[in-house]
Write a protein that holds these residues in place. Structure first.
Motif, PDB file in Angstrom:
ATOM      1  N   ILE A 218     -74.220 -45.749  11.257  1.00  0.00           N
ATOM      2  CA  ILE A 218     -74.837 -45.829   9.927  1.00  0.00           C
ATOM      3  C   ILE A 218     -74.720 -47.260   9.406  1.00  0.00           C
ATOM      4  O   ILE A 218     -73.904 -48.045   9.895  1.00  0.00           O
ATOM      5  CB  ILE A 218     -74.147 -44.826   8.961  1.00  0.00           C
ATOM      6  N   ALA A 219     -75.516 -47.603   8.416  1.00  0.00           N
ATOM      7  CA  ALA A 219     -75.423 -48.917   7.778  1.00  0.00           C
ATOM      8  C   ALA A 219     -74.773 -48.798   6.405  1.00  0.00           C
ATOM      9  O   ALA A 219     -74.902 -47.776   5.733  1.00  0.00           O
ATOM     10  CB  ALA A 219     -76.811 -49.536   7.637  1.00  0.00           C
ATOM     11  N   TYR A 220     -74.055 -49.844   6.012  1.00  0.00           N
ATOM     12  CA  TYR A 220     -73.435 -49.978   4.697  1.00  0.00           C
ATOM     13  C   TYR A 220     -72.330 -48.947   4.458  1.00  0.00           C
ATOM     14  O   TYR A 220     -72.136 -48.019   5.248  1.00  0.00           O
ATOM     15  CB  TYR A 220     -74.481 -49.921   3.586  1.00  0.00           C
TER      16      TYR A 220
ATOM     17  N   GLU B 279     -77.523 -40.888   3.006  1.00  0.00           N
ATOM     18  CA  GLU B 279     -77.709 -40.563   4.417  1.00  0.00           C
ATOM     19  C   GLU B 279     -76.380 -40.219   5.094  1.00  0.00           C
ATOM     20  O   GLU B 279     -76.282 -39.246   5.846  1.00  0.00           O
ATOM     21  CB  GLU B 279     -78.372 -41.745   5.137  1.00  0.00           C
ATOM     22  N   SER B 280     -75.357 -41.019   4.832  1.00  0.00           N
ATOM     23  CA  SER B 280     -74.039 -40.745   5.415  1.00  0.00           C
ATOM     24  C   SER B 280     -73.535 -39.368   5.017  1.00  0.00           C
ATOM     25  O   SER B 280     -72.976 -38.626   5.838  1.00  0.00           O
ATOM     26  CB  SER B 280     -73.034 -41.808   4.977  1.00  0.00           C
ATOM     27  N   THR B 281     -73.724 -39.029   3.741  1.00  0.00           N
ATOM     28  CA  THR B 281     -73.295 -37.721   3.254  1.00  0.00           C
ATOM     29  C   THR B 281     -74.010 -36.606   4.000  1.00  0.00           C
ATOM     30  O   THR B 281     -73.400 -35.607   4.397  1.00  0.00           O
ATOM     31  CB  THR B 281     -73.566 -37.590   1.744  1.00  0.00           C
ATOM     32  N   LEU B 282     -75.304 -36.756   4.193  1.00  0.00           N
ATOM     33  CA  LEU B 282     -76.073 -35.764   4.936  1.00  0.00           C
ATOM     34  C   LEU B 282     -75.571 -35.646   6.369  1.00  0.00           C
ATOM     35  O   LEU B 282     -75.392 -34.539   6.894  1.00  0.00           O
ATOM     36  CB  LEU B 282     -77.553 -36.143   4.912  1.00  0.00           C
ATOM     37  N   ASP B 283     -75.310 -36.771   6.999  1.00  0.00           N
ATOM     38  CA  ASP B 283     -74.888 -36.765   8.402  1.00  0.00           C
ATOM     39  C   ASP B 283     -73.588 -35.992   8.605  1.00  0.00           C
ATOM     40  O   ASP B 283     -73.492 -35.116   9.472  1.00  0.00           O
ATOM     41  CB  ASP B 283     -74.715 -38.202   8.905  1.00  0.00           C
TER      42      ASP B 283
END
Length: 383
Positions: free
Chosen positions: A87-89, A139-143
């Motif tokens: 992931i980024a950031y 996005e990170s949370t979803l992943d």
């Protein structure tokens, strides 16, 4: 709007800005990571700010229990496979957001303290972490939520790149593998071409299954890194309850899910479709429409969309199957009969299948089709 801010406090401010409705904009889904231009990858999540609900009000969208039912997952939790998230950031509140999700669905805690959750920078160190970005944090949370739904017993390693550039995210991939990941999920993409393909080797690790989202713009140019022959390319579906069916669920191709015919990658010997002379995307599919997550910066529970949900869910299934690192895209085709074939829907939103002339490259049908691959999971047998 492409928002990048420093630190936890400014990340919250960024969330408020991102969620504030524009006077001229109609309500509806918006991209968490709008296109930032060439030479970068884009996360593939969309969300609807107006749909956010407080923690006490509970989830909206398909939750972990729904996915267990729809995909007939076993009652046993499975092994503690390490699943890597590239992931980024930075997502400053990621561990707390994951805790809220897992508590809601009765999943065991996954924390830094118990060794289940790890978050590092692209070199593998706990600090310093990259700057925060609201869209990539969503996005990170979803992943991590989708990996948890698929494999409650899996350990999760989140590797955060300094930027969404090709080189930085390639390094996160290598770092995840170095830290023990047997399957790595990539919920981002860019149009295939010479620049991204120069980093293809970073998505090829012996003993590791690499999974990537097929894209969220329908039938178009193939998406990198999903297009790589070493990668399991995951398309998207729309899920609905169907009490009249034996399964109890109905599923169709998600109209925005990515599919494409590569202009660069030689057709793998295990792909037998005839209307694309090179690598065809996708290989398999899972739900991409209206998935529930909890994100404090967004304001609470919200439904999100994207093959960004499909890819980490499938990555979690590889982890749960016990065959992560052994199984890859070729195995899906060898075990195609063990998946639920998706025979309805298309991923040509503007033309209802006209873009590909009604062909399997953008219209779901019996057997293999590009939007949904060999089908959707039916337990773990196909993995």
């Amino acid at each position: 709007m492409y928002i990048r801010k420093l630190g936890v406090l400014t990340a919250v401010c960024a969330a408020a800005i991102a969620l504030a409705p524009a006077a001229s904009a109609a309500p509806g889904p918006r991209a968490a990571c709008p296109d930032a231009g060439p030479n970068v990858l884009r996360c593939l999540t969309t969300f609807t700010p107006a749909a956010v609900r407080a923690l006490a009000d509970g989830p909206v969208g398909w939750g972990a229990d729904d996915l267990v039912s729809a995909y007939r997952l076993p009652a046993s939790a499975g092994p503690d496979t390490v699943v890597g998230i590239s992931i980024a950031y930075d997502a400053p509140n990621l561990e707390a957001d994951l805790a809220a999700y897992r508590a809601q669905y009765g999943l065991p805690p996954c924390t830094t303290a118990n060794g289940c959750f790890t978050k590092v920078n692209q070199q593998g160190a706990a600090a310093p972490l990259p700057e925060a970005d609201f869209g990539w944090a969503l996005e990170s949370t979803l992943d991590v939520s989708m990996v948890s739904a698929a494999c409650p017993s899996c350990r999760i390693v989140v590797v955060e790149g300094n930027t969404p550039g090709f080189a930085d995210l390639a390094e996160t991939e290598d770092t995840a593998v170095r830290l023990g990941a047997k399957v790595v999920s990539n919920s981002y993409g860019a149009r295939e071409g010479g620049a991204p393909l120069a980093y293809a080797s970073h998505y090829q690790h012996p003993g590791v299954t690499v999974v990537a989202s097929s894209g969220d713009t329908g039938f178009t140019a193939a998406s990198y890194p999903a297009v790589l022959a070493s990668t399991v390319a995951v398309g998207g579906t729309t899920l609905a309850r169907d009490p009249d069916s034996a399964r109890g669920w109905a599923e169709s191709a998600w109209e925005y899910g990515g599919s494409g015919c590569s202009a660069y990658i030689t057709k793998p010997k295990w792909q037998k479709d005839t209307h694309c002379g090179k690598r065809t995307v996708a290989d398999v599919a899972a739900v991409a429409d209206s998935v529930a997550i909890f994100n404090a910066d967004a304001g609470g529970w919200l439904p999100v969309n994207g093959t960004s949900a499909s890819a980490p869910f499938v990555a979690g299934l590889y982890g749960r199957s016990g065959r992560a690192g052994v199984a890859g895209p070729a195995d899906l085709y060898a075990h195609a009969s063990q998946f639920v074939d998706i025979t309805t829907g298309h991923n040509d939103p503007a033309g209802a299948g006209k873009k590909c002339g009604g062909d399997y490259l953008c219209v779901a049908g019996a057997g293999y089709d590009a939007p949904t691959g060999v089908g959707v999971p039916n337990g773990l047998t196909g993995f």
